[in-house]
Design a protein around this motif. Structure first.
Motif: not given
Length: 141
Positions: A51-54, A56-63, A67-74
């Motif tokens: 959740d912390g990474l989600v 952080l990434v939301r602060g950089s991307l409008k996603a 979708g971010i969780r799926a990216t982390l899974d990848d």
């Protein structure tokens, strides 16, 4: 010498740089979103939870978070991130990937003793009505 740029020039520079980055990332088999998420994990001051990474990434991307969780899974599947209890940590392979991408996309320095060519900004006025230096309807000629 002061260099100024208008919004159009900045936008073009952004898209050109993004295009170069995406080309390099594609050669490494990584997407832009994966690179942003991996960079967030590498540059975080402390190990991050999913959740912390989600966040952080939301602060950089409008996603969206899913979708971010799926990216982390990848990234986990590719072993660029590893789960360490509740935290996700970058692996050596993940750090090496970011280092390789950074090396390939960094501006190249001139050869030893050489100098960069002189800047030519702003460009000379063109006769095209679409030129950034062309007079507008409200400007005086």
């Amino acid at each position: 010498m002061t260099t100024t740029a208008d919004a159009r020039a900045l936008g073009l520079a952004h898209y050109a740089a993004r295009g170069v980055l995406e080309h390099v990332l594609a050669r490494h088999g990584v997407t832009f979103h994966q690179q942003v998420a991996l960079r967030a994990a590498v540059t975080a001051e402390t190990p991050q939870t999913r959740d912390g990474l989600v966040a952080l990434v939301r602060g950089s991307l409008k996603a969206d978070p899913d979708g971010i969780r799926a990216t982390l899974d990848d990234l986990l599947a590719e072993r660029l991130l590893v789960a360490d209890g509740p935290h996700l940590r970058p692996t050596d392979a993940g750090r090496d990937l970011l280092a390789a991408v950074a090396a390939e996309t960094a501006p190249s320095a001139p050869a030893s003793g050489a100098e960069y060519p002189p800047r030519t900004w702003p460009p000379p006025a063109a006769s095209s009505p679409w030129s950034p230096n062309a007079p507008t309807r409200n400007s005086r000629r």
